[in-house]
Design an enzyme around this catalytic site. Sequence first.
Site, PDB file in Angstrom:
ATOM      1  N   ASP A  37     -41.785  14.614  25.338  1.00  0.00           N
ATOM      2  CA  ASP A  37     -42.448  13.943  26.459  1.00  0.00           C
ATOM      3  C   ASP A  37     -43.397  14.865  27.212  1.00  0.00           C
ATOM      4  O   ASP A  37     -44.394  14.411  27.776  1.00  0.00           O
ATOM      5  CB  ASP A  37     -41.424  13.312  27.419  1.00  0.00           C
ATOM      6  CG  ASP A  37     -40.351  14.285  27.868  1.00  0.00           C
ATOM      7  OD1 ASP A  37     -40.333  15.438  27.388  1.00  0.00           O
ATOM      8  OD2 ASP A  37     -39.501  13.884  28.680  1.00  0.00           O
ATOM      9  N   ARG A  55     -38.650   2.324  24.998  1.00  0.00           N
ATOM     10  CA  ARG A  55     -39.771   1.388  24.989  1.00  0.00           C
ATOM     11  C   ARG A  55     -40.472   1.397  23.641  1.00  0.00           C
ATOM     12  O   ARG A  55     -40.547   2.438  22.976  1.00  0.00           O
ATOM     13  CB  ARG A  55     -40.786   1.778  26.070  1.00  0.00           C
ATOM     14  CG  ARG A  55     -40.260   1.739  27.482  1.00  0.00           C
ATOM     15  CD  ARG A  55     -41.319   2.176  28.466  1.00  0.00           C
ATOM     16  NE  ARG A  55     -41.801   3.515  28.182  1.00  0.00           N
ATOM     17  CZ  ARG A  55     -42.985   3.990  28.578  1.00  0.00           C
ATOM     18  NH1 ARG A  55     -43.813   3.204  29.244  1.00  0.00           N
ATOM     19  NH2 ARG A  55     -43.343   5.213  28.287  1.00  0.00           N
ATOM     20  N   SER A  91     -37.397  12.775  23.154  1.00  0.00           N
ATOM     21  CA  SER A  91     -37.276  13.777  24.234  1.00  0.00           C
ATOM     22  C   SER A  91     -35.943  14.516  24.193  1.00  0.00           C
ATOM     23  O   SER A  91     -35.171  14.525  25.148  1.00  0.00           O
ATOM     24  CB  SER A  91     -37.470  13.097  25.591  1.00  0.00           C
ATOM     25  OG  SER A  91     -38.729  12.480  25.645  1.00  0.00           O
TER      26      SER A  91
END
Length: 827
Positions: free
Chosen positions: A617, A499, A563
């Site tokens: 994350d 994203r 991540s």
Amino acid sequence: MSSPVSSCLLANYSMELHDVQVHKVDEYLQHLQLSDEVLMDLSLRFRREMDKGLCRDTNPTAAVKMLPTFVCSTPDGTEQGEFLSLDLGGANFRVLLRHWLRVFRPHCCLPVSVHGENGHKRKKLPLGFTFSFPCQQTKMDEAVLMSWTKGFKPTGVEGKEVVSLLRKAIKKRGDFDIDIVAVINDTVGAMMTCGYDDQHCEIGLIVGTGTNACYMEQMRHLEVLDGDEGRMCVNTEWGAFGDDGALDDLRTDIDREIDAGSLNPGQQLFEKMISGMYMGELVRLILVKMTRQGLLFQGLATPELLTTGHFKTSYVYLIENESEEVGLAEAEKVLRGFGFDPTVEDCIGTQRVCEIVSTRAAHLKLRTTVGVDGSVYKNHPQFSRRLHKMVRRLVPDVDVRFLQSQDGSGKGAAMVTAVAYRTAVQQAERKRILDTLRLSREQLLEVKERMTSAMLKGLSKQTHQQASVKMLPSFVRSTPNGTEHGDFLALDLGGSSFRVLLVRVRAGTKHNVNMSQKIYSIPQEIMQGTGEELFNHIVSCMADFLEYKGMKGVSLPLGFTFSFPCYQNKLDEGILLKWTKGFKASGCVDQDVVTLLKEAVRRRGEFDLSFVAVVNDTVGTMMTCGYEDPQCEVGLIVGTGTNVCYMEEMRNIERIEGDEGLMCVNMEWGAFGEHGELDDFCTNFDCIVDETSAFPGKQRYEKMISGMYLGEIVRNVLIEFTNKGLLYRGKDIERLKTRGIFETKFLSQIESDRLAMRQVRSILQRLGLTGSTCDDSVFFSSIMQETLHDLAPQCKVSFHKSEDGSGKGAALITAVACRVQQEQPEH
């Protein structure tokens, strides 16, 4: 020598005569003949009464009591053993000994005396007790008698627990002992007996001296009991339907006369309209009434016809023979026994009265299979046909099969006992297998100690390289204080989709964060291509997003959620240690991902990044929650993978210069166990999952708890259960052998609150497990909280669910870094 009537029937039988007489009776008894509309309305009334009985609030006033039986499973064919059954439901009762082999075929079915010469006197056998009277049960081997029926009136039993009374009597006798496992109703016995022959059988129906029905109901609908998993057989006790007035408009004067002359006026009104105990009497009263009005027997009744109970229900069966002529001859014989010299018209009229009474009874009974028992159903030549026809008319979209129970009540009691023993044995074996996946408090404390040791090893300068838990510094030194302000880009990369976000942080008394985003995919060939191709693709998507937002060419600070395991020397640098989650882009491991990103931005030449903070994350999650609660100093991810970060004292992070203040440490705890720390806690299922994974021996802790692997652990447990005959009747389910077919999302669906069992079955059917039973259907955060409170009672811990932690958190880290940078004095 044939009688005058018989001769007349043979020689002069006329359809015209028959039709005239039938029409005359039909007109007289039209109130006993129910239209389809009336029957459909009656079906709705009964459904409402059932719902009333199932509901906790309305059950006390419901006529149809919907009594739980605590029978939660039907036969699966693997039952075995020797069982006694006691069948009490009328003037006669039976004691039977039954033996089932593994294939569950009746090996012997012999009535025995428990104190006889057959070697069973001193052997303690499990007993199934068929007690066919309305009872309230709180468990399978306990039943409180609500009221006697069928002519029974012994004192001191109503309101008492009948199993304890039986045990007391056995103990008083003193010469044998019995393990009473189950007490059931005869309807349950019928269902269980037929349930072996046809596994679709989930309804039991008795149409005999009395009438009743039972069926398997979803536990979530059974509000009178706690729990909503699985199913339970419900004894409807539908004979009492109408006791509250629900049938008043359908009851005739004859029904009221029957009720008034019964032992229990005002009770069991539905039963009095349809059961064998009253069918003959209904016919007798109608014949008396028609005689008095001159419609039969020249208006002259005999003393025998006027005697209550003399017209037996068995006469109805004889008169309604499939052959009409034979039935008329039987009618003549019965009527002569009542002192009449009947005409052909009398015989035809009597036969038609019998037909109307039994047809009403059949019509009032409301792919499933119904296990049926009872003298009316078995002996009446037309009753079953009429019942089947009416059910098909009322529920045309349901394939209903009626299966006659052979010795249902006695055999069924033994079968319930056998099923109870089978499920107990299977449950014990399942528990034994699943117990290998359960950790005791002592084991959890040991894991805690080993994790602490691994953390200290990872923090130490000397032992860091050998540590499985790397304890990576994140260079995030401060959590949000609410004064952060500005527009930030966030890039969230951790899987095949990523994203790009625009995050607007506003300071003030009501500080808030607004976000907009677009999701982009990374094709498989780019995930496993070159690093340059990967980062070019990422930057291309970022440029598309800025153009979409009307911000083309704008230079903004970026929070980069990356991540994957990274080593950091500063906040805007992340050295990739290894790819995970299916990524294999070349030229990236041991490289600074921020540099790779900035080079791709330069190649693109459309925009610039003023500052880049690279975060994990878990850190993003902690920062997001820290914006709402300044005391939040731990971030936890339990998803596809699992990881933790927390704010550590600088003096404990030996690899970083300085000992003042705090820094967030990314533990990368998924690798815990790679040095054997968890070997004695790993089950066979964990070992299989590890051995068949992309990286055997790596991320051992993650493979025991994260979403990427939980479904695989369950799949291997199901295979083990199936191989041992504990699920799916031991059938070899080929599709279950496919890796990844049991998705982890199924676990959260199955364990979600108030999930309908049909949804669980749907999941199993999607796996090709079409023969699954209700038993097979029955299998986070609250468990975690309880465990933490137990293992760390000195810590007061509250959990905050992060809303979009990885994206929002990256922007907040960037915002905090920019704020700290602005606060520093200029040199």
